[in-house]
Design an enzyme around this catalytic site. Structure first.
Site, short mmCIF file in Angstrom:
data_model
loop_
_atom_site.label_atom_id
_atom_site.label_comp_id
_atom_site.label_asym_id
_atom_site.label_seq_id
_atom_site.Cartn_x
_atom_site.Cartn_y
_atom_site.Cartn_z
N GLY A 33 0.86 -1.06 0.16
CA GLY A 33 0.07 -0.03 -0.06
C GLY A 33 0.85 1.33 -0.03
CB CYS A 34 0.15 4.72 -1.09
SG CYS A 34 -1.55 4.80 -0.32
CE1 TYR A 35 -1.47 7.96 4.25
CE2 TYR A 35 -3.31 6.42 3.71
CZ TYR A 35 -2.93 7.79 3.92
OH TYR A 35 -3.77 8.98 3.78
CB SER A 57 5.34 6.97 2.51
OG SER A 57 4.26 6.81 3.70
#
Lengths: 313, 313, 313, 313
Positions: free
Chosen positions: C116-118, C121
Site C-alpha cells: 500500500g502507499c502509506y 512511505s
C-alpha cells in the site's frame, strides 16, 4: 547550464526534483565555454536575450524562448516591448518556429524564435483554416485561459497562492504582448492584415492553456469543412491531434506533454463556429516545442526527449 | 427545513459547519406543517419542483431556485428539459426574479422564479445596454467560466477533486440549459429574438463565475456610452457595482457575497467592446438573490441577511 | 487490458489523455486470452482479486495491487476487511513486494503483493532503522498526509472537488486498513510485535504522500547514527534517496515519479528524532512500484518504464 | 486606518473586495490623529511594533497582532527573533490574549498580545488537560498543518501558486518561532517547564489550520476523562466547540469564522490519545480573536462583529 543569480549552485539546489540527475553545476553566461557546445536553448528575459545571442559563436544552433525574435517588424517590437531592438540582423535571420507550420524553414535555421504559448495554441488551429479561406478575417474572438506557471518564477504578489487559488480574472485585456505575434501569424496566413480580439484569463492551476476561438465561417462553408481541413492538416502529426467529433479537449489531458489537442464545434449563431485548442503552456507552449525545433535543426528524430505522456490525474 | 434522503437528520450532521447554530431537524416535505410558515425557498430538482409547489398552500410566498418557472414558453421548457411541464398555470403566475431588473414585479409576486447563475451574470450587464440600444443584437459572444459548486453535491465522477483540480474544460458547448433563459431575457430587452453564442467552462475552484462578453456596439456608440449607461443603471444599487474605469472584476473579490462586479473594456477590433461581470454563483447566482427577492416580497429591507462581505483571501 | 464496467470501450475514451497511444480495446476478464500473456498487473478491489487470481493460469507472473495478499495472517485480513479470505494457499505463496527491502524474494516470486502507499512511505525509512536497533519499538507516532487520488475514481460525495479543495481533515483515525500492513512490516523487522500510532490525513491535492514519523532513539543513539544508517541502506538505490542534511523532502519534488525522498531531523525533545518521507502515492505508492517489481520478476532492468522524472512545477 | 507603503491609497484599491464599503483613505502612522481614537489593532512586523506602540497615547486600548509582546521572557524573545527587545516595560504590562483561557485578565488590559495561530490551535485543547493533570508533560508531539495565508502577502518565491499548489512540505522543523510561545503557555499550565515536539506543515490551501496532537495520558486516565474535561471547559463558550464523540474536526467547517472545533480520539498505542483542533488561521488564529479581545476590553458583547458563519463549500 548557465545561470545569473544562481550561478555556482547545483541544479538540485535550485530545482530539488532534479537531484537524482547528474547535472553540471551552473555557471555564469560569461564563464561558459561554448567551443564544445553544439546548440543552445536561450531562456532569458526579452531585451537581455538580444545582447547575449549577438555574442555567441556562429557555429551554435540556437532556439530562443524569449519574445525578442518573434516579431519581424522591429517597430512593432519597440511599441509592445517599450525598448529599441538592438539586433535587427539577427531578427532577419531568425525563423519563427511554430513547428508544424514552418518545419521546412526550421530545418535550415541557425536561430529559431520559439513561439509564445498563447500564439501556439491559437495559430495551430487558425492558420490552416485561414490559408484554406474557410473563415472570415473579421470578428475573430479569442478567449484564452492559462495556468499561472506562464508567469515564471519571479516573486510577485499577484502570483501568490492566496491571490490565485479559488478565483479567476482576465489580465491585459486587449493589451497582452502576445497580440502582435498572433496577428502576425494570422496575417501571414491571410496575406492581409488581421486584427483579433484577444483576452487572456488567469486560471487557478499551474499548467495548462485553453484557447476558445469564436469565428465566422466564409460564405457556404460548414463546420464539417473546418473539421476536414484540420484533419487533413494534422493527421500525420505526432503532437497535434484533432479529437473525434464532439469530444471536448481538456487541458488535463495534455498536462506534462507536448501534445496540442483541438476540435471544432457548431455555434448557435448560424454561420459561426467555435474552435477549442489545449496545450501544456510549459511544454508545447515553451520548452517542449523548443526541443522539437532543435531536434529538427540537428536532424534528430523530432520526438526525441518528448515521449512523456500526459500526467493524469 | 425539509429534506428527502436526509430527513430525520440534524442540519449539523449534513453540514457540520452549521453545528453551532440552533436549527430544526429536517423533516420530509410531506410531513412539513406549512400552516405557520410565511414563505418558502424551494431548492429541488427541476420536474420535482412543479409537483411540490402545486401542492403548497396559497398563502405562502415562494422563491423557487429550480429552472421550472424560468421559461415563459412551455414548449421551450419541454425541448430543453426533455419532459412536459405539468404546472403551466403556476408558470404564468411566476415572476422572473432578476432583482435589479424586475424589482417592481417581484414586490407583488407570490411565486418568484429565481434566475440561474449564468443568466444572472450575463443579463445584469447586457439588459440595460440592449434596452438603451447601445449594442447590436447579432454576434453576442459569451464565454463564461464557473466554479464547480454550481453542479451541486451529487456524487459524480466528473466532479471529483482529481478530475477537476489543475485543469479546465468547456462543457455543454452551445447546448447548456441556461441558453433559453439567457435568450429569453435578452430578447425581452430587445423586443426581438436574439440568439447568442454561449460557452460555459468549468474552473478548478469551488465558487465564482465570470462571464466575458464580446459585443458589437451600435453605429456611432462608444465604449464610454456603454460605461455611462451601466453607471446610470446601477449607481443606486447596493449589490451591483460598476468598477472604476480600467479595473478588472475578479471572482476573488465577490466570493461569499451577494455582489456582482462588472466593467466594460474597449476591444482591439474597432466597433467592439468587451464586458466582464463576476458573481459568486452560489450567492448572487443562487441563494443570495433568492433571499434578496424574498426580502422584497415580504417588505423587508432588501439587504437583510445579505451583509456578508466577500471572503478574501 | 481488461475492464468490467467499461469492457468494450477504447482506452482513449476512458482515459482521454491516452488517445495518442495505440492501445487494445478493453475486454472483460472472462473474455481475456491469457495463453499468450506473460505477466499480469491485477488492479481489482480486495475480495474480487482473490477469486480472479485463483482462476489465472499458473504460467503467469502476477503483481497484485490490491490488499488481498499483503497480510500473512488470514485472521487479521478478515478482521480488517470484514470478510473471510478465500485463497489462503495463494496468500502463502505471495511475496510482499516492498522492492528495496525484499528484492531477492521478488526475483523468484510468481505472485507479488504490491504494498500500500502509506506502508511504502513508512516502512522504507523505518525498517532499516528498526533492523539496526537504532530506534525504540514504543511510541512510534506516524502522521501521514495523502493526496486524494489514493481513493480511486469512484464517485463519492466525500471526494468531490467542493468537499476537498481548500481544507484538510484526518480520516480513519487509528482505524485505517493500512495499519496491520504497517505493523506487520515493522514487527518483522523488529522480530517482536510493534503497535504504532497512525493517523492519515486527506490533503487538497491529487498526488503526493508524506509521512512525518516521530521516533524515540535507542539509548545512546544520535540523529547522525540514523542518518548514516539510511545513507548506507539506500546509497546504491535508484529510487530511494536520502537528501542532504537539513533538506526537507517535499511531495512536489517526486510528483509523477517513482522516487521516495527522505530525511531525518533532530527533535526538540531530547532523545527523539523526526523522519520525513515523501512519495507519489500513485507511482512508488502503487503502479510504479508494481512495475519495478515486475521488472525484477522478469529479469528486466529494474528501471524499465520508470525513467519519468518528477513533474515540477 | 494606517499604512506604510500604501499610505494615501483607498482601501478599495489595496483590497478590491472592500470597494463597496465606505472606508477612510489610509494614512501614514505618523500622520494619524489618535486623539479621537479609542482603540487600536496593531498589525505590524515584529520589531517595528515595539517602537510604534511606545509612541501611542496611553488612553488607547491596544490589541497587538505581532509576536512582540507574547513572550514574557525578553531573553527568549531575543534568542528566537534575533534582536533585542526595546520595550520591556510594555512587555510587562501586556496580557496574553488567548481569550477563553485568560478572559478575566483581558478585561482589564490596556495592551493585549494576540496569540499566534499555531499556539491558539494547540493551547486551547492542551491547557485545560494539563491544568487538570490528565496528560503527561513528556512526549507531547504536535503535527500542525497550515494554509498559506499565514505567511502574509509578501512577494516570496516560496509562496507562489506554482510552488504551493498540489504538494505539501514541512517547514521550520523544530525551529518555528511559535515554539517558545507554545511552550510558555503549556509550561504555565503545568507549572513546570515543558518541551514539545512541534512540526508545522504548509498545505495547498489559503486558510485553515489543524493541529494533530499526540499525548500520553496520565496514569489511570482514560480518553473519556479527556473528553469530559474539554466538555466542561468549553460547554459555555460560543467559539470553542468540542464535537460529538467520533466526529472529526475539519478545517473546511470553520473557514471564514472565529470557531475552534476540537475532539479527542483513542490511540492504538495503549495509554495514548490523539487530539485534533481546527481553526481558521486568519480569524480565531489572528484577526477574529483580536476583535474578540477588544470587545472584552471595551465591554462590548464578545461576539460583536464575529457572527460570520463558516463559508462552506
Amino acid at each position: 547550464m548557465t545561470a545569473d543569480r544562481k550561478a555556482g549552485q547545483s541544479m538540485g539546489s535550485v530545482f530539488p526534483h532534479l537531484i537524482t540527475q547528474d547535472l553540471p553545476t551552473m555557471v555564469s553566461v560569461k564563464d561558459a565555454d561554448f567551443s564544445s557546445v553544439d546548440a543552445v536553448f536561450c531562456c532569458l528575459p526579452h531585451g537581455t536575450t538580444q545582447d547575449i545571442i549577438k555574442g555567441l559563436p556562429r557555429h551554435l544552433k540556437i532556439v530562443d524562448l524569449s519574445a525578442d525574435f518573434r516579431l519581424r517588424d522591429i517597430a512593432e517590437y519597440e511599441e509592445w516591448y517599450g525598448q529599441p531592438h538592438s539586433a535587427s540582423d539577427l531578427q532577419k535571420e531568425a525563423v519563427y518556429g511554430l513547428t508544424e507550420i514552418s518545419r521546412e524553414d526550421v530545418k535550415n535555421a541557425r536561430l529559431v524564435a520559439n513561439p509564445g504559448c498563447y500564439p501556439t495554441s491559437i495559430q495551430l488551429p487558425l492558420v490552416p483554416l485561414i490559408k484554406a479561406k474557410l473563415i472570415e478575417h473579421r470578428n475573430i474572438i479569442i478567449d484564452s485561459k492559462s495556468g499561472v506557471s506562464g508567469a515564471g518564477r519571479g516573486a510577485k504578489e499577484a502570483n501568490l497562492y492566496s491571490e490565485i487559488a479559488e478565483g479567476i480574472y482576465s489580465y491585459g485585456v486587449t493589451k497582452h504582448r502576445h497580440v502582435p505575434e498572433i496577428e502576425q501569424g494570422l496575417s501571414d496566413a491571410a496575406q492581409s492584415k488581421i486584427n483579433v480580439s484577444f483576452t487572456p484569463h488567469l486560471m487557478p492551476m499551474i499548467r495548462g492553456m485553453q484557447s476558445t476561438i469564436y469565428v465566422e465561417m466564409s460564405q457556404g462553408v460548414t463546420m464539417e469543412d473546418l473539421y476536414q481541413q484540420l484533419r487533413k492538416s494534422y493527421e500525420d502529426e505526432e503532437f497535434v491531434k484533432l479529437l473525434d467529433k464532439g469530444v471536448v479537449p481538456r487541458t488535463h489531458n495534455v498536462r506534462g506533454s507536448n501534445y496540442c489537442f483541438m476540435n471544432v464545434f457548431p455555434d448557435r449563431i448560424p454561420g459561426r463556429a467555435i474552435i477549442i485548442s489545449v496545450i501544456d503552456n510549459l511544454v508545447k507552449g515553451a520548452s517542449g516545442q523548443a526541443l522539437q525545433n532543435l531536434n529538427i535543426m540537428l536532424g534528430y528524430p523530432e520526438n526525441t526527449g518528448l515521449l512523456y505522456q500526459p500526467l493524469f490525474p
